[in-house]
Design an enzyme around this catalytic site. Structure first.
Site: not given
Length: 233
Positions: A121, A188-190, A224
């Site tokens: 995160d 996965l956070k982008f 996000e």
């Protein structure tokens, strides 16, 4: 706490009512309901674990104590394990993920066999400079990806330009083996940007299923997005 819009206020109040330390708990709860990422007895690594909401949700999904399992949170800040929803299977480590070696991460896992779930995160401090924030977001995502799957080798493909752009964020780490077990799951956070699709194409080669999710509890103003990778090949 003032949040943008009534919906955001609802998720904040709901997380407080349920005993979570942050609204982000509701995001992982949605992912867990839809994808069942964490199973009883799992070994979970939570990257960027502050303030501890995902530690709480991960521990809740380990099942009863006799099932075993472990949740290890890593953050550049010192994080106290929340008293609610956590038990003796949860611990935290103060370390910078960007300099964390795979062998160090592996040593945190049960019998040093690696983790069955890795959650990231991690997000940059938002500077307001869009291109800068997007790039740091991708660097953090790349670091978590390389910790999970090991040394990333490029092949000529439609995603290689994207991956090559962020390869430097995986250095220096001589260990070629990742710390995610075969069959394991990765989140996965982008921040949404044009390079996310390149990461997605790369991950589809490495995992059996890859999907994107913008959880309902995400603030309306946030860009996000989470990449959910299931079943490491």
């Amino acid at each position: 706490m003032s949040a943008a819009g009534g919906t955001a206020d609802f998720f904040y109040r709901e997380s407080q009512r349920l005993g979570y330390v942050a609204r982000s708990a509701l995001k992982l709860i949605q992912m867990q309901k839809q994808h069942r990422l964490i199973t009883p007895g799992a070994a979970v690594l939570d990257l960027g674990c502050a303030p501890g909401a995902w530690l709480q949700v991960a521990c809740q999904n380990l099942g009863p104590l006799e099932k075993g399992g472990v949740v290890v949170g890593v953050d550049v800040k010192k994080v106290k394990v929340p008293s609610a929803h956590c038990d003796s299977r949860v611990r935290t480590v103060c370390a910078d993920v960007m300099t964390l070696m795979k062998q160090q991460a592996r040593a945190m896992s049960p019998q040093e066999r690696g983790f069955s779930v890795i959650l990231s995160d991690m997000c940059p401090r938002i500077s307001g400079i869009t291109t800068k924030d997007e790039a740091i977001s991708c660097e953090l995502g790349m670091r978590a990806l390389s910790l999970a799957i090991g040394k990333i080798k490029l092949k000529e493909s439609d995603y290689s330009d994207t991956i090559e752009k962020y390869l430097s964020s995986t250095d220096p780490d001589p260990d070629e083996d990742g710390v995610l077990r075969r069959g394991g799951n990765l989140v996965l956070k982008f921040l949404e940007n044009e390079d996310v699709s390149g990461f997605g194409k790369f991950c589809k080669v490495k995992f059996k299923k890859v999907s994107l999710l913008r959880p309902k509890a995400t603030r309306p103003s946030s860009r996000e997005i989470y990449m959910i990778c299931e079943g490491l090949r």
